[in-house]
Design a protein around this motif. Structure first.
Motif, PDB file in Angstrom:
ATOM      1  N   LEU A 100       0.808  -1.210   0.000  1.00  9.32           N
ATOM      2  CA  LEU A 100       0.000   0.000   0.000  1.00  9.32           C
ATOM      3  C   LEU A 100       0.844   1.264   0.000  1.00  9.32           C
ATOM      4  O   LEU A 100       0.324   2.359  -0.066  1.00  9.32           O
ATOM      5  CB  LEU A 100      -0.969  -0.007   1.186  1.00  9.32           C
ATOM      6  CG  LEU A 100      -2.022  -1.117   1.099  1.00  9.32           C
ATOM      7  CD1 LEU A 100      -2.929  -1.102   2.300  1.00  9.32           C
ATOM      8  CD2 LEU A 100      -2.834  -0.990  -0.178  1.00  9.32           C
ATOM      9  N   GLY A 101       2.109   1.102   0.045  1.00  9.90           N
ATOM     10  CA  GLY A 101       2.947   2.277  -0.116  1.00  9.90           C
ATOM     11  C   GLY A 101       3.493   2.413  -1.511  1.00  9.90           C
ATOM     12  O   GLY A 101       4.141   3.392  -1.824  1.00  9.90           O
ATOM     13  N   ALA A 102       3.245   1.428  -2.351  1.00  5.32           N
ATOM     14  CA  ALA A 102       3.872   1.481  -3.671  1.00  5.32           C
ATOM     15  C   ALA A 102       3.049   0.695  -4.683  1.00  5.32           C
ATOM     16  O   ALA A 102       3.553  -0.191  -5.340  1.00  5.32           O
ATOM     17  CB  ALA A 102       5.287   0.926  -3.593  1.00  5.32           C
ATOM     18  N   ASN A 103       1.791   1.035  -4.814  1.00  5.17           N
ATOM     19  CA  ASN A 103       0.883   0.275  -5.662  1.00  5.17           C
ATOM     20  C   ASN A 103       0.859   0.877  -7.061  1.00  5.17           C
ATOM     21  O   ASN A 103       0.387   1.993  -7.249  1.00  5.17           O
ATOM     22  CB  ASN A 103      -0.517   0.312  -5.049  1.00  5.17           C
ATOM     23  CG  ASN A 103      -1.468  -0.605  -5.761  1.00  5.17           C
ATOM     24  OD1 ASN A 103      -1.046  -1.563  -6.378  1.00  5.17           O
ATOM     25  ND2 ASN A 103      -2.752  -0.319  -5.663  1.00  5.17           N
ATOM     26  N   VAL A 104       1.384   0.159  -8.024  1.00  2.00           N
ATOM     27  CA  VAL A 104       1.434   0.651  -9.396  1.00  2.00           C
ATOM     28  C   VAL A 104       0.502  -0.187 -10.259  1.00  2.00           C
ATOM     29  O   VAL A 104       0.646  -1.402 -10.312  1.00  2.00           O
ATOM     30  CB  VAL A 104       2.865   0.591  -9.960  1.00  2.00           C
ATOM     31  CG1 VAL A 104       2.886   1.102 -11.394  1.00  2.00           C
ATOM     32  CG2 VAL A 104       3.798   1.427  -9.098  1.00  2.00           C
TER      33      VAL A 104
END
Lengths: 116, 113
Positions: A100-104
């Protein structure tokens, strides 16, 4: 597959008909999303799947819209009793288990729905 | 309410000229920011993203963007535009703890030969 695949690319239907739109995500991506892009607008969130379950369907506009992902891979967006206002491009996207800190998100080309 | 604003609906530039597309966001938490490009009949392609660290991020196709917290902006730039850059560009925002992207309404770029 190599990318997110959506079918059909174009669908023309009559008001009141039932429509199904299919999304085949990137292999291994457990998260799947549906967005809707109306003319002149940016994409708007509809629903998010984590595996087989709909983790968040808060963007679905009403109960005529429903989506499934029975085996945790391919998803189908279903629209009952279509209305002219449903005309839009329906975009599918997928991602790895979302950190959830790096959802691409990787998007498909979309399914353009026209309701006459 | 969370929102992303792209003030310019249309922009026209000459090939070889520099480009800046504006994006402003309104988010309660630390934002994660993205720029996507959409060509006719194509899906959204990720140009670049900002999560943390260096506020100037480099992307594909020669694009860069700068995160300015004080201005709540994440403007996209390219020093020299090519005719193939003609497309629609979308800024998007999300944050840690959510999976929803909020998109702007897009900027359509036209490139003159």
């Amino acid at each position: 597959g190599a990318g997110v695949s959506q079918t059909p690319s174009n669908k023309v239907t009559e008001k009141g008909k039932y429509v199904e739109l299919r999304c085949d995500p990137i292999s291994g991506h457990t998260a799947l999303y549906w967005y809707r892009q109306s003319l002149g607008q940016g994409p708007e969130f509809l629903i998010y799947f984590q595996g087989t379950g709909a983790a968040d369907d808060s963007g679905l506009p009403n109960d005529r819209f429903f989506a499934v992902r029975p085996e945790g891979s391919v998803s189908t967006l279903k629209i009952q009793r279509t209305e002219r206002g449903d005309s839009a491009v329906y975009l599918c996207a997928s991602s790895l288990i979302p950190d959830l800190g790096a959802n691409v998100l990787t998007f498909g080309a979309g399914s353009r729905l026209t309701v006459l | 309410a969370q929102s992303v604003t792209q003030p310019d609906i249309h922009i026209t530039v000459s090939e070889g000229a520099s480009l800046e597309l504006r994006c402003n966001y309104s988010y309660g938490a630390t934002p994660y920011l993205f720029w996507y490009v959409q060509s006719p009949g194509q899906g959204l392609q990720l140009l670049l993203k900002y999560f943390s660290g260096d506020t100037l991020v480099q992307g594909i196709k020669g694009f860069e963007a700068e995160f300015k917290r004080s201005q709540s902006s994440f403007n996209l730039r390219k020093p020299s535009v090519h005719w193939s850059d003609a497309a629609e560009y979308f800024c998007a925002c999300t944050t840690s703890g959510t999976y929803k992207y909020i998109f702007g309404t897009g900027t359509r770029l036209k490139v003159l030969a």
